[in-house]
Scaffold this motif. Structure first.
Motif, PDB file in Angstrom:
ATOM      1  N   ARG A 502       0.850  -1.185   0.000  1.00  0.00           N
ATOM      2  CA  ARG A 502       0.000   0.000   0.000  1.00  0.00           C
ATOM      3  C   ARG A 502       0.889   1.241   0.000  1.00  0.00           C
ATOM      4  O   ARG A 502       1.916   1.282   0.667  1.00  0.00           O
ATOM      5  CB  ARG A 502      -0.908   0.010   1.233  1.00  0.00           C
ATOM      6  N   GLY A 503       0.486   2.274  -0.745  1.00  0.00           N
ATOM      7  CA  GLY A 503       1.304   3.474  -0.875  1.00  0.00           C
ATOM      8  C   GLY A 503       0.702   4.682  -0.173  1.00  0.00           C
ATOM      9  O   GLY A 503      -0.471   4.702   0.214  1.00  0.00           O
ATOM     10  N   ARG A 504       1.530   5.672  -0.004  1.00  0.00           N
ATOM     11  CA  ARG A 504       1.128   6.980   0.526  1.00  0.00           C
ATOM     12  C   ARG A 504       0.207   7.644  -0.483  1.00  0.00           C
ATOM     13  O   ARG A 504       0.506   7.706  -1.684  1.00  0.00           O
ATOM     14  CB  ARG A 504       2.384   7.814   0.747  1.00  0.00           C
ATOM     15  N   VAL A 505      -0.962   8.109  -0.052  1.00  0.00           N
ATOM     16  CA  VAL A 505      -1.923   8.760  -0.937  1.00  0.00           C
ATOM     17  C   VAL A 505      -1.962  10.243  -0.603  1.00  0.00           C
ATOM     18  O   VAL A 505      -1.928  10.636   0.566  1.00  0.00           O
ATOM     19  CB  VAL A 505      -3.326   8.139  -0.812  1.00  0.00           C
ATOM     20  N   VAL A 506      -2.015  11.080  -1.625  1.00  0.00           N
ATOM     21  CA  VAL A 506      -2.107  12.530  -1.438  1.00  0.00           C
ATOM     22  C   VAL A 506      -3.326  13.049  -2.196  1.00  0.00           C
ATOM     23  O   VAL A 506      -3.782  12.430  -3.154  1.00  0.00           O
ATOM     24  CB  VAL A 506      -0.824  13.239  -1.926  1.00  0.00           C
ATOM     25  N   PRO A 507      -3.857  14.221  -1.718  1.00  0.00           N
ATOM     26  CA  PRO A 507      -3.361  15.091  -0.651  1.00  0.00           C
ATOM     27  C   PRO A 507      -3.857  14.664   0.722  1.00  0.00           C
ATOM     28  O   PRO A 507      -4.571  13.667   0.856  1.00  0.00           O
ATOM     29  CB  PRO A 507      -3.925  16.449  -1.042  1.00  0.00           C
ATOM     30  N   ASP A 508      -3.485  15.455   1.750  1.00  0.00           N
ATOM     31  CA  ASP A 508      -3.950  15.232   3.112  1.00  0.00           C
ATOM     32  C   ASP A 508      -5.129  16.134   3.460  1.00  0.00           C
ATOM     33  O   ASP A 508      -6.069  15.713   4.133  1.00  0.00           O
ATOM     34  CB  ASP A 508      -2.810  15.490   4.110  1.00  0.00           C
ATOM     35  N   ILE A 509      -5.070  17.357   3.017  1.00  0.00           N
ATOM     36  CA  ILE A 509      -6.092  18.352   3.316  1.00  0.00           C
ATOM     37  C   ILE A 509      -6.124  19.311   2.132  1.00  0.00           C
ATOM     38  O   ILE A 509      -5.243  19.268   1.265  1.00  0.00           O
ATOM     39  CB  ILE A 509      -5.769  19.083   4.649  1.00  0.00           C
ATOM     40  N   SER A 510      -7.120  20.159   2.061  1.00  0.00           N
ATOM     41  CA  SER A 510      -7.237  21.022   0.890  1.00  0.00           C
ATOM     42  C   SER A 510      -7.816  22.379   1.266  1.00  0.00           C
ATOM     43  O   SER A 510      -8.370  22.568   2.352  1.00  0.00           O
ATOM     44  CB  SER A 510      -8.116  20.352  -0.182  1.00  0.00           C
ATOM     45  N   ALA A 511      -7.690  23.312   0.334  1.00  0.00           N
ATOM     46  CA  ALA A 511      -8.262  24.654   0.479  1.00  0.00           C
ATOM     47  C   ALA A 511      -8.386  25.246  -0.915  1.00  0.00           C
ATOM     48  O   ALA A 511      -7.946  24.639  -1.910  1.00  0.00           O
ATOM     49  CB  ALA A 511      -7.392  25.533   1.377  1.00  0.00           C
ATOM     50  N   VAL A 512      -8.945  26.442  -1.003  1.00  0.00           N
ATOM     51  CA  VAL A 512      -9.208  27.056  -2.297  1.00  0.00           C
ATOM     52  C   VAL A 512      -7.961  27.053  -3.179  1.00  0.00           C
ATOM     53  O   VAL A 512      -6.876  27.447  -2.749  1.00  0.00           O
ATOM     54  CB  VAL A 512      -9.757  28.491  -2.114  1.00  0.00           C
ATOM     55  N   GLY A 513      -8.138  26.605  -4.428  1.00  0.00           N
ATOM     56  CA  GLY A 513      -7.035  26.571  -5.375  1.00  0.00           C
ATOM     57  C   GLY A 513      -7.452  26.925  -6.791  1.00  0.00           C
ATOM     58  O   GLY A 513      -6.623  27.295  -7.616  1.00  0.00           O
ATOM     59  N   ASP A 514      -8.716  26.787  -7.091  1.00  0.00           N
ATOM     60  CA  ASP A 514      -9.226  27.066  -8.428  1.00  0.00           C
ATOM     61  C   ASP A 514      -8.989  28.525  -8.782  1.00  0.00           C
ATOM     62  O   ASP A 514      -9.442  29.429  -8.076  1.00  0.00           O
ATOM     63  CB  ASP A 514     -10.721  26.734  -8.456  1.00  0.00           C
ATOM     64  N   ALA A 515      -8.282  28.759  -9.884  1.00  0.00           N
ATOM     65  CA  ALA A 515      -8.016  30.137 -10.305  1.00  0.00           C
ATOM     66  C   ALA A 515      -9.302  30.870 -10.668  1.00  0.00           C
ATOM     67  O   ALA A 515      -9.329  32.108 -10.671  1.00  0.00           O
ATOM     68  CB  ALA A 515      -7.066  30.142 -11.499  1.00  0.00           C
ATOM     69  N   GLY A 564       3.321  21.584  14.838  1.00  0.00           N
ATOM     70  CA  GLY A 564       4.344  20.759  14.202  1.00  0.00           C
ATOM     71  C   GLY A 564       3.796  19.994  13.007  1.00  0.00           C
ATOM     72  O   GLY A 564       2.976  20.510  12.240  1.00  0.00           O
ATOM     73  N   PHE A 565       4.243  18.753  12.845  1.00  0.00           N
ATOM     74  CA  PHE A 565       3.775  17.894  11.750  1.00  0.00           C
ATOM     75  C   PHE A 565       2.339  17.488  12.060  1.00  0.00           C
ATOM     76  O   PHE A 565       2.070  16.700  12.959  1.00  0.00           O
ATOM     77  CB  PHE A 565       4.682  16.675  11.626  1.00  0.00           C
ATOM     78  N   VAL A 566       1.391  18.062  11.318  1.00  0.00           N
ATOM     79  CA  VAL A 566      -0.012  18.008  11.716  1.00  0.00           C
ATOM     80  C   VAL A 566      -0.745  16.763  11.223  1.00  0.00           C
ATOM     81  O   VAL A 566      -1.866  16.479  11.671  1.00  0.00           O
ATOM     82  CB  VAL A 566      -0.716  19.296  11.221  1.00  0.00           C
ATOM     83  N   ASN A 567      -0.162  15.968  10.330  1.00  0.00           N
ATOM     84  CA  ASN A 567      -0.894  14.843   9.738  1.00  0.00           C
ATOM     85  C   ASN A 567      -1.471  13.865  10.757  1.00  0.00           C
ATOM     86  O   ASN A 567      -2.641  13.485  10.650  1.00  0.00           O
ATOM     87  CB  ASN A 567      -0.010  14.107   8.733  1.00  0.00           C
ATOM     88  N   PRO A 568      -0.693  13.392  11.741  1.00  0.00           N
ATOM     89  CA  PRO A 568      -1.292  12.451  12.699  1.00  0.00           C
ATOM     90  C   PRO A 568      -2.511  13.026  13.405  1.00  0.00           C
ATOM     91  O   PRO A 568      -3.484  12.306  13.670  1.00  0.00           O
ATOM     92  CB  PRO A 568      -0.143  12.174  13.676  1.00  0.00           C
ATOM     93  N   LEU A 569      -2.500  14.324  13.691  1.00  0.00           N
ATOM     94  CA  LEU A 569      -3.621  14.956  14.369  1.00  0.00           C
ATOM     95  C   LEU A 569      -4.845  15.022  13.474  1.00  0.00           C
ATOM     96  O   LEU A 569      -5.953  14.660  13.887  1.00  0.00           O
ATOM     97  CB  LEU A 569      -3.235  16.357  14.832  1.00  0.00           C
ATOM     98  N   ILE A 570      -4.676  15.470  12.233  1.00  0.00           N
ATOM     99  CA  ILE A 570      -5.864  15.643  11.383  1.00  0.00           C
ATOM    100  C   ILE A 570      -6.449  14.298  10.966  1.00  0.00           C
ATOM    101  O   ILE A 570      -7.675  14.177  10.818  1.00  0.00           O
ATOM    102  CB  ILE A 570      -5.574  16.535  10.156  1.00  0.00           C
ATOM    103  N   TYR A 571      -5.618  13.280  10.796  1.00  0.00           N
ATOM    104  CA  TYR A 571      -6.166  11.956  10.473  1.00  0.00           C
ATOM    105  C   TYR A 571      -6.854  11.339  11.689  1.00  0.00           C
ATOM    106  O   TYR A 571      -7.847  10.622  11.551  1.00  0.00           O
ATOM    107  CB  TYR A 571      -5.085  11.029   9.921  1.00  0.00           C
TER     108      TYR A 571
END
Length: 638
Positions: A502-515, A564-571
């Motif tokens: 199994r591999g690392r999947v991205v992204p982790d979180i998102s926000a406005v990006g559409d131009a 700090g490294f926020v991934n463990p918290l948000i997951y």
């Protein structure tokens, strides 16, 4: 993820040396596995390197006991750990995990004996820098150097894997700068205009457009998919983003947190532009001179000037990054760090400089490689820097990319490096509708389909042709990290892999990006009537990353510690009210652009184009990750 170096001892072994002879001088050679770029093929070769041409490179040194370093990084980042937030300072990281003085001396001695001028060794002993000629590099690393055509550029690379003395093999993590892979790391911003309408110099947003989503509707033109389309917003302003993401609902604004921004080169008007932008669009929150600082690495005198490698192409990225961070975290300090080498942008060096001295608490990086075709030795080096950042409680954020699944660029789906790294937070993009009251009307995944109004009809018909969108997918370089296990769907984690891997999947979180629902930014530009400041709408995951970085900075100041490294918290909080689940929504906006030839071009822009291999779905998905920050519930994370 660090693979063991495979050793290949040369047939001509040197006889034992006397005691005064350095250990490496009496050894054969060991290959650094996968240190040769896959794009450097005989078919793509342009010419042999000029023997006297100069290059600067960095020999990265392996940590002592990287497994222990990763275990410690997990412990300080995981909210279920007794050591959560018990971060190490840079001296502690160096004393426990950095390469030894003996290792540094051995590598320096070997480089010096090979004819190189030995340069910087950073305080964390991450690498030894050296400068020399192509001929010296060929001899030292056992390769032939040439230029190769790749991604529209002609870049230097070796014809095979690099080799180092066998006695140094276990200490050498990788080498960055012998090849020019770093030139493939590009800004991840877009103004959403195709090449046939984008002006060559100054750019500004055409009218009509709205002050907020849905303010203006085209009631006279043809319908698209049977619907009358709203004109795209002219570009959201800081207060609108703070309101939409709930940042304005708390009594905190990022004070006490430093957000670093890493890009290549440095716009000479960066602070002036950001200051003017805040004055015009957010006058209650000026960007004070005391809040902003810069560290610009000097241009390598052995290479051509920055003007020869499109330094100005990064200037819009820099304006976007600084203005977006300040828009969300108005009291945070901003540190801009610019690398300045034409042949190798040295972005790794800039990132390591911040981490080695803990010069920031959050680092926003809005650049990336199209896919993961990066020499493994360089992957190891970037990964090691990110591990140290996690140990120190520094959050490292990377844009996930602006080409969707990359199939249109690479001919096959692929996620982007460095966003795929296990110790960084990959930020995807969304299309965001902000209403007249500043609230989110809706938010969906950003994947744009475009249909141009031609002879009274939109061509092609809905949903148009894919133009740009937030990057995502499953890594082939990094295994599934601990924080994603049991939370990312099997179907996504197993993509691109065989058997049970199994591999690392991205992204982790998102926000406005559409131009098309992006941020208004300000920048000094060159127009036919002169050089001056002006404003335009921009997007890309280059917007998403600093927006999330700014939101986390506000959270830091609210709870009085650094996440700090926020991934463990948000997951760990997946499915809670702290993160808004972003789902697919049918919709489009009408957009007007200036054409180079004069006049206007009108197009319909689908908001979440469906015909890719990555999709916005309920729950975790490979366009928006877990979703987007949900106001105070996200900001108050314990």
């Amino acid at each position: 993820m660090r693979k063991a170096l495979t050793l290949f001892v040369s047939a001509a072994l040197v006889t034992a040396a006397v005691c005064a002879t350095p250990a490496w001088a009496a050894q054969g050679d060991a290959v650094i596995p996968l240190s040769h770029p896959l794009w450097a093929t005989p078919q793509s070769k342009v010419a042999d390197a000029i023997p006297s041409s100069s290059l600067t490179f960095r020999v990265y040194l392996a940590m002592r006991d990287q497994a222990a370093a990763e275990t410690a990084a997990q412990s300080v980042s995981d909210p279920s750990s007794a050591a959560y937030r018990q971060y190490l300072n840079p001296d502690q990281v160096r004393d426990r995990f950095a390469a030894s003085e003996a290792t540094v001396s051995s590598v320096r001695d070997w480089l010096s004996a090979s004819g190189f001028s030995v340069g910087d060794v950073p305080s964390n002993k991450a690498y030894v820098e050296a400068t020399g000629t192509a001929a010296q590099a060929e001899k030292a690393f056992g390769v032939r150097l040439a230029t190769y055509r790749v991604a529209g550029e002609v870049l230097r690379a070796s014809d095979r894997e690099l080799s180092v003395p066998e006695s140094l093999a276990s200490d050498v993590l990788g080498v960055i700068g012998v090849d020019q892979t770093g030139r493939l790391l590009k800004p991840e911003h877009t103004d959403g205009t195709p090449s046939d309408v984008q002006p060559k110099a100054g750019f500004r947003t055409a009218r009509p457009c709205g002050d907020f989503y849905g303010q203006k509707i085209d009631t006279t033109g043809p319908t698209y998919g049977g619907a009358r389309l709203p004109y795209a917003p002219c570009g959201y302003k800081p207060g609108q983003l703070r309101s939409a993401y709930g940042v304005d609902k708390v009594d905190a604004s990022g004070a006490g947190t430093t957000v670093a921004i890493v890009d290549a080169f440095a716009s000479p008007t960066l602070y002036a532009d950001a200051s003017e932008y805040a004055l015009r669009n957010d006058p209650a929150h000026p960007l004070q001179r005391s809040q902003f600082s810069e560290h610009i690495f000097p241009a390598n005198p052995a290479t051509e000037s920055p003007d020869g490698c499109n330094a100005a192409g990064w200037y819009g990225e820099q304006a976007l990054d600084v203005e977006a961070v300040h828009a969300l975290a108005t009291s945070a300090d901003i540190l801009y760090v610019g690398s300045s080498d034409c042949h190798d942008p040295s972005l790794d060096q800039a990132l390591n400089w911040i981490v080695s001295g803990h010069r920031a608490d959050i680092i926003s990086n809005s650049f990336g490689n199209a896919g993961e075709d990066v020499p493994d030795s360089e992957v190891h080096a970037w990964n090691q820097i990110a591990i140290q950042a996690a140990l120190e409680g520094i959050g490292v954020y990377f844009s996930s990319g602006d080409a969707g699944d990359n199939a249109a660029v690479l001919g096959k789906p692929a996620a982007n490096f460095p966003a795929t790294g296990s110790w960084v937070t990959a930020v995807g993009g969304t299309s965001l509708a902000i209403g007249a009251d500043g609230q989110r009307l809706f938010e969906t995944g950003w994947e744009t389909g475009k249909s141009t109004l031609t002879n009274g009809a939109y061509v092609p018909d809905a949903p148009g042709a894919f133009q740009a969108g937030g990057g995502g997918g499953t890594s082939v370089l990094f295994d599934e990290p601990f924080y994603q296990k049991g939370l990312v769907p099997d179907a996504l984690a197993k993509q691109n892999h065989k058997g049970n891997r199994r591999g690392r999947v991205v992204p982790d979180i998102s926000a406005v990006g559409d131009a098309n629902t992006g941020l208004l930014i300000g920048q000094t530009q060159t127009f036919p009537d002169g050089v001056y400041y002006d404003e335009y709408r921009v997007g890309g995951t280059s917007l998403s990353a600093p927006v999330v970085a700014g939101i986390v900075a506000v959270s830091d100041s609210l709870v009085h510690y650094h996440h700090g490294f926020v991934n463990p918290l948000i997951y760990a909080t997946a499915g809670s009210s702290s993160i808004s689940d972003v789902r697919h929504l049918e919709g489009a906006v009408e957009r007007v652009d200036y054409a180079n030839s004069g006049g206007l071009v009108v197009s319909a822009r689908e908001l979440d184009y469906p015909n890719l291999t990555i999709h916005t779905t309920p729950g975790y998905d490979n366009v928006t990750g877990l979703g987007s920050p949900s106001g105070p519930a996200f900001l108050f994370k314990p």
